[in-house]
Design a protein around this motif. Structure first.
Motif, PDB file in Angstrom:
ATOM      1  N   LYS A 243      75.355 -48.889  84.929  1.00  0.00           N
ATOM      2  CA  LYS A 243      75.897 -49.566  86.100  1.00  0.00           C
ATOM      3  C   LYS A 243      77.391 -49.263  86.247  1.00  0.00           C
ATOM      4  O   LYS A 243      77.863 -48.987  87.353  1.00  0.00           O
ATOM      5  N   ALA A 244      78.113 -49.298  85.145  1.00  0.00           N
ATOM      6  CA  ALA A 244      79.549 -49.015  85.174  1.00  0.00           C
ATOM      7  C   ALA A 244      79.803 -47.567  85.607  1.00  0.00           C
ATOM      8  O   ALA A 244      80.680 -47.299  86.434  1.00  0.00           O
ATOM      9  N   ARG A 245      79.029 -46.631  85.052  1.00  0.00           N
ATOM     10  CA  ARG A 245      79.185 -45.214  85.440  1.00  0.00           C
ATOM     11  C   ARG A 245      78.861 -44.992  86.912  1.00  0.00           C
ATOM     12  O   ARG A 245      79.446 -44.140  87.558  1.00  0.00           O
ATOM     13  N   MET A 246      77.929 -45.772  87.444  1.00  0.00           N
ATOM     14  CA  MET A 246      77.549 -45.638  88.851  1.00  0.00           C
ATOM     15  C   MET A 246      78.583 -46.260  89.781  1.00  0.00           C
ATOM     16  O   MET A 246      78.527 -46.071  90.988  1.00  0.00           O
ATOM     17  N   GLY A 247      79.538 -47.036  89.229  1.00  0.00           N
ATOM     18  CA  GLY A 247      80.610 -47.612  90.030  1.00  0.00           C
ATOM     19  C   GLY A 247      80.341 -49.012  90.554  1.00  0.00           C
ATOM     20  O   GLY A 247      81.049 -49.480  91.447  1.00  0.00           O
ATOM     21  N   ILE A 248      79.342 -49.695  90.009  1.00  0.00           N
ATOM     22  CA  ILE A 248      79.028 -51.053  90.465  1.00  0.00           C
ATOM     23  C   ILE A 248      80.100 -52.007  89.940  1.00  0.00           C
ATOM     24  O   ILE A 248      80.273 -52.138  88.730  1.00  0.00           O
ATOM     25  N   PRO A 249      80.841 -52.684  90.827  1.00  0.00           N
ATOM     26  CA  PRO A 249      81.823 -53.672  90.354  1.00  0.00           C
ATOM     27  C   PRO A 249      81.116 -54.790  89.590  1.00  0.00           C
ATOM     28  O   PRO A 249      80.018 -55.219  89.959  1.00  0.00           O
ATOM     29  N   GLU A 250      81.748 -55.253  88.533  1.00  0.00           N
ATOM     30  CA  GLU A 250      81.135 -56.266  87.668  1.00  0.00           C
ATOM     31  C   GLU A 250      80.691 -57.508  88.445  1.00  0.00           C
ATOM     32  O   GLU A 250      79.652 -58.093  88.157  1.00  0.00           O
ATOM     33  N   ALA A 251      81.447 -57.896  89.465  1.00  0.00           N
ATOM     34  CA  ALA A 251      81.112 -59.093  90.244  1.00  0.00           C
ATOM     35  C   ALA A 251      79.844 -58.909  91.084  1.00  0.00           C
ATOM     36  O   ALA A 251      79.284 -59.891  91.566  1.00  0.00           O
TER      37      ALA A 251
ATOM     38  N   ALA B 149      74.425 -53.942  97.507  1.00  0.00           N
ATOM     39  CA  ALA B 149      74.154 -54.836  96.373  1.00  0.00           C
ATOM     40  C   ALA B 149      73.730 -56.208  96.866  1.00  0.00           C
ATOM     41  O   ALA B 149      74.206 -56.686  97.896  1.00  0.00           O
ATOM     42  N   VAL B 150      72.822 -56.819  96.119  1.00  0.00           N
ATOM     43  CA  VAL B 150      72.510 -58.236  96.242  1.00  0.00           C
ATOM     44  C   VAL B 150      72.828 -58.802  94.864  1.00  0.00           C
ATOM     45  O   VAL B 150      72.020 -58.705  93.945  1.00  0.00           O
ATOM     46  N   PRO B 151      74.067 -59.328  94.705  1.00  0.00           N
ATOM     47  CA  PRO B 151      74.498 -59.800  93.385  1.00  0.00           C
ATOM     48  C   PRO B 151      73.637 -60.950  92.879  1.00  0.00           C
ATOM     49  O   PRO B 151      73.121 -61.759  93.654  1.00  0.00           O
ATOM     50  N   GLY B 152      73.500 -61.002  91.566  1.00  0.00           N
ATOM     51  CA  GLY B 152      72.711 -62.059  90.958  1.00  0.00           C
ATOM     52  C   GLY B 152      71.240 -61.855  91.287  1.00  0.00           C
ATOM     53  O   GLY B 152      70.782 -60.745  91.493  1.00  0.00           O
ATOM     54  N   MET B 153      70.546 -62.919  91.355  1.00  0.00           N
ATOM     55  CA  MET B 153      69.105 -62.861  91.631  1.00  0.00           C
ATOM     56  C   MET B 153      68.743 -64.012  92.557  1.00  0.00           C
ATOM     57  O   MET B 153      68.074 -64.967  92.163  1.00  0.00           O
ATOM     58  N   PRO B 154      69.166 -63.964  93.838  1.00  0.00           N
ATOM     59  CA  PRO B 154      68.958 -65.107  94.731  1.00  0.00           C
ATOM     60  C   PRO B 154      67.480 -65.355  95.031  1.00  0.00           C
ATOM     61  O   PRO B 154      66.715 -64.414  95.264  1.00  0.00           O
ATOM     62  N   TYR B 155      67.104 -66.613  95.026  1.00  0.00           N
ATOM     63  CA  TYR B 155      65.732 -67.013  95.309  1.00  0.00           C
ATOM     64  C   TYR B 155      65.361 -66.583  96.734  1.00  0.00           C
ATOM     65  O   TYR B 155      66.096 -66.839  97.676  1.00  0.00           O
ATOM     66  N   GLY B 156      64.231 -65.923  96.865  1.00  0.00           N
ATOM     67  CA  GLY B 156      63.738 -65.497  98.168  1.00  0.00           C
ATOM     68  C   GLY B 156      64.099 -64.078  98.526  1.00  0.00           C
ATOM     69  O   GLY B 156      63.570 -63.528  99.494  1.00  0.00           O
ATOM     70  N   ALA B 157      64.984 -63.442  97.755  1.00  0.00           N
ATOM     71  CA  ALA B 157      65.234 -62.012  97.961  1.00  0.00           C
ATOM     72  C   ALA B 157      63.950 -61.287  97.542  1.00  0.00           C
ATOM     73  O   ALA B 157      63.165 -61.824  96.747  1.00  0.00           O
ATOM     74  N   PRO B 158      63.690 -60.087  98.047  1.00  0.00           N
ATOM     75  CA  PRO B 158      62.454 -59.389  97.674  1.00  0.00           C
ATOM     76  C   PRO B 158      62.281 -59.327  96.158  1.00  0.00           C
ATOM     77  O   PRO B 158      63.163 -58.879  95.442  1.00  0.00           O
ATOM     78  N   GLY B 159      61.154 -59.843  95.689  1.00  0.00           N
ATOM     79  CA  GLY B 159      60.873 -59.881  94.261  1.00  0.00           C
ATOM     80  C   GLY B 159      61.304 -61.176  93.585  1.00  0.00           C
ATOM     81  O   GLY B 159      61.055 -61.369  92.405  1.00  0.00           O
TER      82      GLY B 159
ATOM     83  N   ASP C   2      73.811 -62.789 100.835  1.00  0.00           N
ATOM     84  CA  ASP C   2      74.365 -61.647 101.561  1.00  0.00           C
ATOM     85  C   ASP C   2      73.951 -60.354 100.881  1.00  0.00           C
ATOM     86  O   ASP C   2      73.830 -60.292  99.660  1.00  0.00           O
ATOM     87  N   VAL C   3      73.761 -59.330 101.692  1.00  0.00           N
ATOM     88  CA  VAL C   3      73.633 -57.966 101.191  1.00  0.00           C
ATOM     89  C   VAL C   3      75.019 -57.359 101.367  1.00  0.00           C
ATOM     90  O   VAL C   3      75.594 -57.389 102.461  1.00  0.00           O
ATOM     91  N   ILE C   4      75.569 -56.854 100.283  1.00  0.00           N
ATOM     92  CA  ILE C   4      76.956 -56.390 100.247  1.00  0.00           C
ATOM     93  C   ILE C   4      77.013 -54.866 100.321  1.00  0.00           C
ATOM     94  O   ILE C   4      76.279 -54.171  99.615  1.00  0.00           O
TER      95      ILE C   4
ATOM     96  N   ASP D  38      85.688 -47.143  96.673  1.00  0.00           N
ATOM     97  CA  ASP D  38      86.836 -47.602  95.886  1.00  0.00           C
ATOM     98  C   ASP D  38      86.588 -48.986  95.265  1.00  0.00           C
ATOM     99  O   ASP D  38      87.488 -49.584  94.694  1.00  0.00           O
ATOM    100  N   GLY D  39      85.363 -49.511  95.401  1.00  0.00           N
ATOM    101  CA  GLY D  39      85.013 -50.791  94.804  1.00  0.00           C
ATOM    102  C   GLY D  39      85.148 -51.983  95.719  1.00  0.00           C
ATOM    103  O   GLY D  39      84.691 -53.080  95.398  1.00  0.00           O
ATOM    104  N   ARG D  40      85.810 -51.793  96.884  1.00  0.00           N
ATOM    105  CA  ARG D  40      85.892 -52.906  97.834  1.00  0.00           C
ATOM    106  C   ARG D  40      84.499 -53.248  98.332  1.00  0.00           C
ATOM    107  O   ARG D  40      83.624 -52.403  98.355  1.00  0.00           O
TER     108      ARG D  40
END
Length: 148
Positions: free
Chosen positions: A68-76, A113-123, A134-136, A141-143
């Motif tokens: 995930k880090a190599r792919m550039g996904i911000p930790e948040a 990204a859909v951060p975390g695992m929100p109830y009702g998101a696919p799966g 929200d879908v982010i 550049d990480g923004r």
């Protein structure tokens, strides 16, 4: 005796053929996931039901975090699985409709990204009883900004 088709029958057949929507083949999505996560499998089922062919790669948690880090996904914005499609990264339970929109609009971005695992998101449970999420859109550049 040779069968002949009338001009009218030919035009009706051609019109019917043109009116039938042709669904372009969806691109393949490669998913990298934890071996013990069951919701990732439910998200993969969602993608396949929506016509996306998928491949799956299983990695241990520490290896997945490094990926995930190599792919550039911000930790948040991290979630339980990471996928790629046509040069974009998909983090978490991103709905197929948003993936299609991403691939149609082709923004200059890292992915969604859909951060975390929100109830009702696919799966993650039934969409008719879902939490708001929200879908982010992740910029290179990480923004981040809200995509949907």
């Amino acid at each position: 005796m040779t069968a002949q088709i009338s001009r009218r029958a030919l035009l009706v057949a051609m019109a019917a053929a043109c009116a039938t929507p042709l669904r372009a083949a969806s691109p393949g999505i490669h998913v990298v996931k934890d071996p013990d996560c069951t919701c990732c499998g439910a998200w993969i089922d969602h993608l396949q039901a929506e016509g996306f062919p998928t491949t799956v790669e299983v990695r241990a948690l520490a290896e997945l975090a490094s990926y995930k880090a190599r792919m550039g996904i911000p930790e948040a914005l991290v979630s339980c699985h990471t996928a790629t499609v046509e040069g974009y990264v998909l983090e978490g339970h991103v709905p197929a409709a948003d993936i299609r929109r991403l691939l149609t609009e082709r923004p200059e971005a890292l992915g969604l990204a859909v951060p975390g695992m929100p109830y009702g998101a696919p799966g993650m449970g039934p969409e008719d009883a879902r939490d708001a999420y929200d879908v982010i859109l992740i910029q290179r550049d990480g923004r981040a900004s809200v995509f949907t």
